[in-house]
Design an enzyme around this catalytic site. Structure first.
Site, PDB file in Angstrom:
ATOM      1  N   SER A   1      47.756 113.205 -12.801  1.00 46.17           N
ATOM      2  CA  SER A   1      47.571 112.491 -11.545  1.00 46.17           C
ATOM      3  C   SER A   1      48.922 112.052 -11.007  1.00 46.17           C
ATOM      4  O   SER A   1      49.887 111.873 -11.757  1.00 46.17           O
ATOM      5  CB  SER A   1      46.691 111.275 -11.746  1.00 46.17           C
ATOM      6  OG  SER A   1      47.441 110.261 -12.380  1.00 46.17           O
ATOM      7  N   LYS A   2      48.945 111.896  -9.709  1.00 42.18           N
ATOM      8  CA  LYS A   2      50.198 111.504  -9.072  1.00 42.18           C
ATOM      9  C   LYS A   2      50.580 110.099  -9.530  1.00 42.18           C
ATOM     10  O   LYS A   2      51.749 109.792  -9.694  1.00 42.18           O
ATOM     11  CB  LYS A   2      50.002 111.543  -7.560  1.00 42.18           C
ATOM     12  CG  LYS A   2      51.305 111.543  -6.789  1.00 42.18           C
ATOM     13  CD  LYS A   2      51.027 111.933  -5.365  1.00 42.18           C
ATOM     14  CE  LYS A   2      52.176 111.667  -4.448  1.00 42.18           C
ATOM     15  NZ  LYS A   2      51.865 112.037  -3.070  1.00 42.18           N
TER      16      LYS A   2
END
Ligand code: GLU
Length: 502
Positions: free
Chosen positions: A254-255
């Protein structure tokens, strides 16, 4: 699964991102697998933007998806369609299900559902809506409607003990779920908006999708979607769920946790070749039967097969904070290999774009300096990892404004004060050569070192840093040859000022 069945021919696949953020590596991989399957089967690859979550969908995100796919070279044949444009079709499908009694109106209030949930909690069983509105007599339904009571539409999941939903997944094989374990799920909300699970299946049906290739997180929805298909009297598509991509600690990418490294835009900015990213992504969850790893587009289309998608989760080997490996080292290795080995004709336009971006492009590289430019790119690409390297590490070939690496300066220029004399003298000797070439420069340098009674290495290292600012790169004499007499002489002279006096 029967791929050759006329229902599945011609192949029609789709990439159906929700435009709620950036184009993620996982999304790009999904797009790639669908694209490969379409191209392999001379089928259709369709792009459908699933934008029904109005609060979270943004135009920027749509644009990023379109730009990312275009950059990757994953061209689509139909679309982009927007899911929000078909909401009435989704509701229409719910009406059909109601008419066919595959769905029913549920008038249970929030409070009633909450009470049921509490009751289940007290008995320590998982809550599942008990379907009480399913049996409402038609007269009661009409009465409720006449009173204007709000209702949701639920799917009536077959309840008898034998009913199971069965589907064949091209990756995970035959999967089944007992009807008794599936709740009568909501397909239309009380405000009339269809739920995503319905919209997604109805769009796939209307778009005549033959193969749904998507992340394994879609598996949980699949039995319900198969029921929707069956209720509508439509043959379900073939499903192929791809394993998740996790980091080396088995956490989802995930970012928030990993940063920009999980976005496609990051690779574009860092000078990746789009195909090398595709090739790397192809192997995150798929492998060829002979273990081969490098494929051209055509070769990958030929080799790709749904049956060789792995079931095990794939690992994206990135450790946040690792200064050396700014992404999975395998991805870097892929890009470097492509840069080193791809046909020069294909690399040249990419380098041109990079130099233009950096403001160090010269139009003469396409006219009188064309041959020089080709040879230079060919020489320096051997040690480069990304296209950006051509404008950073390679800047000294294209501009006099290159930076000096502090370490290199310290190691190669600062330790020997006599270099203040040696470098200008070397410059002078190179300037006086009847013809300038790498070989002639080498002879001159070695001869001069001998005269001074110093190791040739001292002059070689110093000259390298003087002309390129670094301590790495191709062989010095090849480098001098490429840079040409004028530049070399000027840089050797100028480097004198970098050397501290005794
Ligand atoms: N819009 C869904 C997503 O982005 C797609 C799910 C599917 O492919 O069916 O996760």
């Amino acid at each position: 699964m029967n791929d050759n069945n006329s229902h599945y021919n011609p192949v029609r696949v789709r990439f159906a991102p929700s435009p709620t953020g950036y184009l993620h590596l996982g999304g790009a991989r999904t797009a790639l697998y669908n694209w490969l399957w379409a191209r392999k089967n001379q089928g259709v690859f369709l792009l459908r933007i699933e934008d029904t979550d109005l609060e979270r969908s943004t135009q920027d995100s749509v644009q990023e998806i379109l730009d990312g796919l275009t950059w990757l070279g994953l061209d689509w044949d139909e679309g982009p369609y927007f899911q929000s444009a078909s909401l009435d079709k989704h509701v229409e499908a719910a009406e059909t299900l109601l008419q066919k009694r595959y769905a029913y109106r549920c008038f249970c209030t929030k409070e009633e559902l909450e009470a049921q949930r509490k009751e289940a909690g007290a008995k320590k069983v998982a809550f599942m809506y008990d379907g009480r509105c399913r049996e409402l007599p038609a007269s009661r339904v009409d009465e409720n409607l006449a009173k204007g009571l709000p209702y949701v539409i639920r799917f009536a999941v077959p309840r008898d003990s034998q009913s199971t939903v069965v589907f064949e997944d091209a990756v995970y094989g035959r999967l089944e779920k007992k009807g008794q374990d599936i709740e009568d799920f909501v397909i239309v909300r009380s405000d009339g908006r269809p739920l995503y699970i319905l919209s997604n299946a109805v769009d796939d049906a209307n778009d005549r999708i033959t193969h749904v290739i998507r992340g394994a997180d879609g598996l949980a929805n699949t039995p319900k979607q198969v029921l929707i298909y069956e209720g509508l009297g439509i043959v379900p598509p073939v499903f192929a769920h791809m394993p998740l991509t996790l980091d080396n600690k088995k956490a989802k990418l995930s970012k928030r946790t990993h940063g920009e490294v999980v976005t496609v835009a990051y690779y574009r900015r860092h000078g990746f070749l789009p195909w090398s990213l595709c090739n790397f992504l192809a192997l995150l969850g798929w492998s060829s039967s002979d273990g081969r790893e490098f494929f051209s587009r055509e070769e990958l289309i030929e080799a790709f097969d749904l049956s060789r998608i792995n079931r095990a989760n794939s690992i994206f080997n990135y450790v946040p904070g690792d200064a050396k490996n700014w992404t999975d080292p395998k991805a870097i290795h892929f890009n470097a290999t492509y840069i080193r080995t791809m046909p020069l004709e294909q690399l040249i336009p990419c380098v041109k774009a990079e130099l233009q971006n950096a403001g160090i492009w010269d139009d003469a590289y396409e006219t009188e300096k064309r041959e020089w430019f080709r040879q230079t790119v060919d020489l320096i690409r051997a040690r480069f990892f990304t296209l950006t390297d051509f404008s950073t590490r390679g800047k000294c070939y294209f501009s006099d404004e290159f930076d000096f690496d502090e370490q290199a300066k310290k190691k190669n220029l600062s330790k020997e004060p006599r270099l203040r004399e040696f470098l200008p003298e070397l410059a002078h000797r190179l300037d006086s050569l009847p013809t300038f070439s790498g070989a002639a420069a080498e002879d001159a340098l070695r001869e001069y070192a001998e005269e001074e009674g110093v190791k040739a290495g001292l002059l070689i290292n110093a000259a390298r840093t003087a002309v390129s600012g670094t301590s790495v790169g191709p062989g010095l004499f090849e480098m001098l040859d490429t840079m040409g007499r004028q530049r070399v002489v000027a840089r050797l002279m100028k480097a004198k000022d970098l050397i501290p006096e005794e």
